[in-house]
Design a protein around this motif. Structure first.
Motif, PDB file in Angstrom:
ATOM      1  N   MET A   1      -6.944  86.491  72.794  1.00 25.95           N
ATOM      2  CA  MET A   1      -7.894  87.421  72.154  1.00 25.95           C
ATOM      3  C   MET A   1      -8.224  88.553  73.117  1.00 25.95           C
ATOM      4  O   MET A   1      -8.446  88.310  74.303  1.00 25.95           O
ATOM      5  N   SER A   2      -8.246  89.768  72.615  1.00 27.11           N
ATOM      6  CA  SER A   2      -8.497  90.870  73.547  1.00 27.11           C
ATOM      7  C   SER A   2      -9.997  91.094  73.733  1.00 27.11           C
ATOM      8  O   SER A   2     -10.793  90.836  72.832  1.00 27.11           O
ATOM      9  N   HIS A   3     -10.353  91.583  74.917  1.00 23.89           N
ATOM     10  CA  HIS A   3     -11.755  91.794  75.255  1.00 23.89           C
ATOM     11  C   HIS A   3     -12.203  93.196  74.879  1.00 23.89           C
ATOM     12  O   HIS A   3     -11.433  94.135  74.911  1.00 23.89           O
ATOM     13  N   MET A   4     -13.482  93.299  74.557  1.00 18.91           N
ATOM     14  CA  MET A   4     -14.029  94.630  74.333  1.00 18.91           C
ATOM     15  C   MET A   4     -14.201  95.301  75.701  1.00 18.91           C
ATOM     16  O   MET A   4     -14.610  94.650  76.663  1.00 18.91           O
ATOM     17  N   ASN A   5     -13.869  96.583  75.776  1.00 19.47           N
ATOM     18  CA  ASN A   5     -14.061  97.331  77.006  1.00 19.47           C
ATOM     19  C   ASN A   5     -15.559  97.308  77.401  1.00 19.47           C
ATOM     20  O   ASN A   5     -16.422  97.571  76.568  1.00 19.47           O
ATOM     21  N   PRO A   6     -15.854  96.978  78.663  1.00 17.91           N
ATOM     22  CA  PRO A   6     -17.266  96.942  79.095  1.00 17.91           C
ATOM     23  C   PRO A   6     -18.009  98.249  78.777  1.00 17.91           C
ATOM     24  O   PRO A   6     -19.213  98.228  78.483  1.00 17.91           O
ATOM     25  N   ASN A   7     -17.288  99.381  78.832  1.00 21.32           N
ATOM     26  CA  ASN A   7     -17.936 100.659  78.483  1.00 21.32           C
ATOM     27  C   ASN A   7     -18.427 100.648  77.037  1.00 21.32           C
ATOM     28  O   ASN A   7     -19.480 101.207  76.724  1.00 21.32           O
ATOM     29  N   ASP A   8     -17.649 100.027  76.165  1.00 20.57           N
ATOM     30  CA  ASP A   8     -18.052  99.973  74.754  1.00 20.57           C
ATOM     31  C   ASP A   8     -19.210  99.006  74.548  1.00 20.57           C
ATOM     32  O   ASP A   8     -20.076  99.248  73.711  1.00 20.57           O
ATOM     33  N   LEU A 161     -23.099  82.947  76.454  1.00 20.11           N
ATOM     34  CA  LEU A 161     -22.129  84.051  76.356  1.00 20.11           C
ATOM     35  C   LEU A 161     -21.853  84.667  77.723  1.00 20.11           C
ATOM     36  O   LEU A 161     -20.730  85.096  78.016  1.00 20.11           O
ATOM     37  N   LEU A 162     -22.872  84.681  78.574  1.00 19.96           N
ATOM     38  CA  LEU A 162     -22.689  85.188  79.938  1.00 19.96           C
ATOM     39  C   LEU A 162     -21.644  84.338  80.669  1.00 19.96           C
ATOM     40  O   LEU A 162     -20.701  84.862  81.265  1.00 19.96           O
ATOM     41  N   GLU A 163     -21.823  83.020  80.591  1.00 18.51           N
ATOM     42  CA  GLU A 163     -20.872  82.141  81.288  1.00 18.51           C
ATOM     43  C   GLU A 163     -19.473  82.292  80.728  1.00 18.51           C
ATOM     44  O   GLU A 163     -18.494  82.338  81.463  1.00 18.51           O
ATOM     45  N   GLN A 164     -19.423  82.384  79.416  1.00 19.94           N
ATOM     46  CA  GLN A 164     -18.124  82.558  78.763  1.00 19.94           C
ATOM     47  C   GLN A 164     -17.476  83.872  79.213  1.00 19.94           C
ATOM     48  O   GLN A 164     -16.294  83.907  79.567  1.00 19.94           O
ATOM     49  N   GLY A 165     -18.265  84.932  79.225  1.00 19.46           N
ATOM     50  CA  GLY A 165     -17.751  86.244  79.635  1.00 19.46           C
ATOM     51  C   GLY A 165     -17.256  86.238  81.075  1.00 19.46           C
ATOM     52  O   GLY A 165     -16.229  86.834  81.404  1.00 19.46           O
ATOM     53  N   LEU A 171     -15.623  89.768  77.030  1.00 18.82           N
ATOM     54  CA  LEU A 171     -16.032  89.212  75.737  1.00 18.82           C
ATOM     55  C   LEU A 171     -15.259  89.905  74.613  1.00 18.82           C
ATOM     56  O   LEU A 171     -15.044  91.117  74.666  1.00 18.82           O
ATOM     57  N   GLY A 172     -14.878  89.117  73.626  1.00 15.78           N
ATOM     58  CA  GLY A 172     -14.257  89.699  72.432  1.00 15.78           C
ATOM     59  C   GLY A 172     -15.311  90.458  71.626  1.00 15.78           C
ATOM     60  O   GLY A 172     -16.516  90.323  71.870  1.00 15.78           O
ATOM     61  N   GLY A 173     -14.851  91.233  70.635  1.00 13.30           N
ATOM     62  CA  GLY A 173     -15.746  92.113  69.883  1.00 13.30           C
ATOM     63  C   GLY A 173     -16.934  91.401  69.261  1.00 13.30           C
ATOM     64  O   GLY A 173     -18.087  91.826  69.414  1.00 13.30           O
ATOM     65  N   GLU A 174     -16.671  90.291  68.602  1.00  7.20           N
ATOM     66  CA  GLU A 174     -17.759  89.611  67.897  1.00  7.20           C
ATOM     67  C   GLU A 174     -18.767  89.020  68.890  1.00  7.20           C
ATOM     68  O   GLU A 174     -19.981  89.141  68.717  1.00  7.20           O
ATOM     69  N   PHE A 179     -23.795  89.088  71.973  1.00  7.13           N
ATOM     70  CA  PHE A 179     -24.355  89.183  73.333  1.00  7.13           C
ATOM     71  C   PHE A 179     -25.429  90.273  73.392  1.00  7.13           C
ATOM     72  O   PHE A 179     -26.537  90.059  73.879  1.00  7.13           O
ATOM     73  N   VAL A 180     -25.102  91.435  72.843  1.00  8.90           N
ATOM     74  CA  VAL A 180     -26.062  92.546  72.863  1.00  8.90           C
ATOM     75  C   VAL A 180     -27.313  92.191  72.063  1.00  8.90           C
ATOM     76  O   VAL A 180     -28.441  92.445  72.500  1.00  8.90           O
ATOM     77  N   SER A 181     -27.121  91.554  70.934  1.00 10.73           N
ATOM     78  CA  SER A 181     -28.325  91.276  70.137  1.00 10.73           C
ATOM     79  C   SER A 181     -29.174  90.175  70.780  1.00 10.73           C
ATOM     80  O   SER A 181     -30.405  90.208  70.709  1.00 10.73           O
ATOM     81  N   GLU A 182     -28.539  89.239  71.465  1.00  2.59           N
ATOM     82  CA  GLU A 182     -29.307  88.228  72.209  1.00  2.59           C
ATOM     83  C   GLU A 182     -30.055  88.871  73.382  1.00  2.59           C
ATOM     84  O   GLU A 182     -31.196  88.510  73.696  1.00  2.59           O
ATOM     85  N   LEU A 183     -29.398  89.827  74.017  1.00  2.00           N
ATOM     86  CA  LEU A 183     -30.000  90.500  75.162  1.00  2.00           C
ATOM     87  C   LEU A 183     -31.253  91.285  74.750  1.00  2.00           C
ATOM     88  O   LEU A 183     -32.226  91.374  75.504  1.00  2.00           O
ATOM     89  N   LEU A 184     -31.222  91.836  73.538  1.00  2.00           N
ATOM     90  CA  LEU A 184     -32.390  92.582  73.055  1.00  2.00           C
ATOM     91  C   LEU A 184     -33.631  91.696  73.004  1.00  2.00           C
ATOM     92  O   LEU A 184     -34.753  92.170  73.200  1.00  2.00           O
ATOM     93  N   GLN A 185     -33.431  90.400  72.751  1.00  2.00           N
ATOM     94  CA  GLN A 185     -34.559  89.473  72.699  1.00  2.00           C
ATOM     95  C   GLN A 185     -35.329  89.478  74.028  1.00  2.00           C
ATOM     96  O   GLN A 185     -36.538  89.292  74.063  1.00  2.00           O
ATOM     97  N   THR A 186     -34.578  89.682  75.115  1.00  2.17           N
ATOM     98  CA  THR A 186     -35.193  89.683  76.444  1.00  2.17           C
ATOM     99  C   THR A 186     -36.063  90.921  76.673  1.00  2.17           C
ATOM    100  O   THR A 186     -37.084  90.856  77.346  1.00  2.17           O
TER     101      THR A 186
END
Ligand code: OOG
Ligand code: NI
Length: 457
Positions: A1-8, A161-165, A171-174, A179-186
């Motif tokens: 599975m391909s990873h999303m570019n960290p910039n994205d 997700l952090l450990e997985q990444g 991290l893949g797209g999904e 990950f981003v939406s979980e991070l918003l909780q913080t």
């Protein structure tokens, strides 16, 4: 599975944070709209500026460009933030000791470090760590420590997700979106404090920032800052837009050739808070909106001159904030022209080969960068300052913490403590600018060599 570019992933994150803050603090949305209007007008009016920004790769990023600020309480929180941000290509750059400005924290800025990533989306998060040892009341210090040790600021899914990444190198797209939406909780706001009003008041009396960091479930984002091309216009426009601006713009005075960073803000909101226990209604002021205009990065000697002149302006004014005329007088000693700044080694630039000049005449072999610029073979574009000036902008703190900036915190090289909490060393920002400037010069020298293979620098 391909990873999303960290910039994205970073772009998703900065958009999501901006959307969140717009709903939490509607005045921030008003400020962004004002900034967009001012920027559009300025680009239409000043075609030279538009060209220079385009050449420097700055035009496209302008509309999304933001920085935010968070404050954490423990080493573990800070080092986890470092790992989370690394998945989005944000590295710790620079060390800021805010105790010299009377604020009991030290900090770094997580940001992208190479040109391509900065152009993609330069989202930065100024991240402060509380220095508990600066709370002089031992009881209170232990109480704060105990409160902080109990809280968990990251969701379990976020950490998974952090450990997985980290394990998979991305991290893949999904997963990235989750990950981003979980991070918003913080980083979102919580109206409920984790302490009773009495504890809040005691911590608040130690320092407003201590209460802000210790009494809540997590490190809520305390401001987000869009970038403007004319901060004086934004400052003027704020009251018409219904925002109460702080009185003065922090940083260098207005100049032809902008340097470093000028910032202003609207004042923090007083927000209702529900404290633990009965009679738990109270308020807290923490969250505000800020705007900034970025100028050229300075070399070490340029920065030293800046600091000297600022100190000079301060010393001629009563109070800790220099008057604008004192600033103007002091800064008349700072060259206000690209060529002179370059010649005197005060600021960083990118170079371009001036084709017309080269076709007319090749520069002499062995010419220094100084003579290539002086002779018109290379042109200069400023390298944007990507970092912060929180100590010289201590007025931002002052106006948002109810006037509270204390003296008496001693600074004695706490960078090593900070880095051990972070679990990494911070990158020296000046060496990044130096590398950008040298790479640009090397590229120009290669260009000149293709024009004339016998030529050498
Ligand atoms: C951080 C303030 C630093 C800036 O723009 O200089 C900052 C804070 O208030 O937590 O964001
Ligand atoms: Ni800021």
């Amino acid at each position: 599975m391909s990873h999303m570019n960290p910039n994205d992933i970073r772009t998703l994150f900065s958009r999501a944070m901006s959307d969140l803050y717009r709903t939490e603090v509607p005045q921030y949305g008003t400020l962004c709209d004002l900034v967009n209007q001012v920027n559009d007008a300025e680009l239409a009016r000043n075609s030279q500026l538009a060209r220079s920004l385009r050449r420097g790769g700055q035009l496209d990023r302008l509309e999304v460009e933001r920085h935010g600020a968070i404050r954490v309480g423990t080493a573990e929180e800070l080092s986890t933030i470092r790992r989370l941000f690394a998945l989005m290509g944000m590295m710790p750059v620079g060390y800021y000791d805010l105790s010299v400005a009377g604020v009991p924290v030290h900090a770094t800025a997580f940001r992208p470090v190479n040109d391509a990533s900065l152009d993609h989306n330069p989202f930065r998060v100024f991240t402060s760590l509380l220095r508990l040892e600066l709370i002089s009341d031992v009881d209170l210090r232990e109480r704060a420590q105990e409160i902080l040790s109990r809280r968990k600021i990251f969701t379990a899914r976020c950490l998974a997700l952090l450990e997985q990444g980290e394990k998979q190198g991305g991290l893949g797209g999904e997963d990235a979106r989750e990950f981003v939406s979980e991070l918003l909780q913080t980083f979102k706001w919580h109206q409920e404090a984790t302490v009773d009003l009495e504890t809040f008041r005691r911590l608040r009396a130690a320092h407003a920032l201590v209460a802000d960091i210790v009494c809540f479930k997590g490190p809520h984002i305390n401001h987000l800052t869009p970038r403007t091309l004319d901060i004086d216009l934004v400052q003027e426009g704020m009251s018409n837009a219904g925002l109460s601006a702080k009185e003065v713009i922090e940083g260098p005075p207005r100049r032809e050739f902008p340097i470093l960073l000028r910032q202003t803000s609207f004042l923090a909101l007083e927000e209702p808070i529900r404290f633990l226990g009965q009679s738990g209604d109270g308020t807290h002021t923490a969250r505000f909106g800020e705007v900034e205009q970025r100028g050229c990065a300075l070399t070490r000697s340029g920065r030293a001159l800046y600091d000297d002149l600022l100190a000079k302006a301060r010393s001629t004014t009563a109070g800790s904030r220099p008057s604008s005329s004192a600033l103007d007088i002091a800064f008349s000693e700072f060259p206000d022209d690209a060529k002179e700044l370059f010649e005197r080694g005060l600021a960083f630039f990118r170079f371009e080969v001036a084709q017309a000049r080269v076709s007319e005449e090749m520069p002499p072999t062995g010419a220094s960068s100084q003579s290539l610029v002086a002779g018109g073979w290379l042109t200069l574009t400023p390298i944007t300052y990507e970092d912060f000036l929180p100590v010289s902008a201590a007025g931002i703190f002052r106006s948002n913490l109810g006037g509270e900036v204390r003296s008496g915190y001693e600074s004695a090289g706490h960078q090593r403590d900070f880095e051990s909490a972070l679990g990494a060393t911070v990158i020296d920002e000046i060496s990044l600018y130096e590398a950008t400037q040298s790479a640009s010069l090397a590229a120009c020298e290669r260009r000149l060599k293709t024009e004339c293979p016998a030529w050498s620098a």
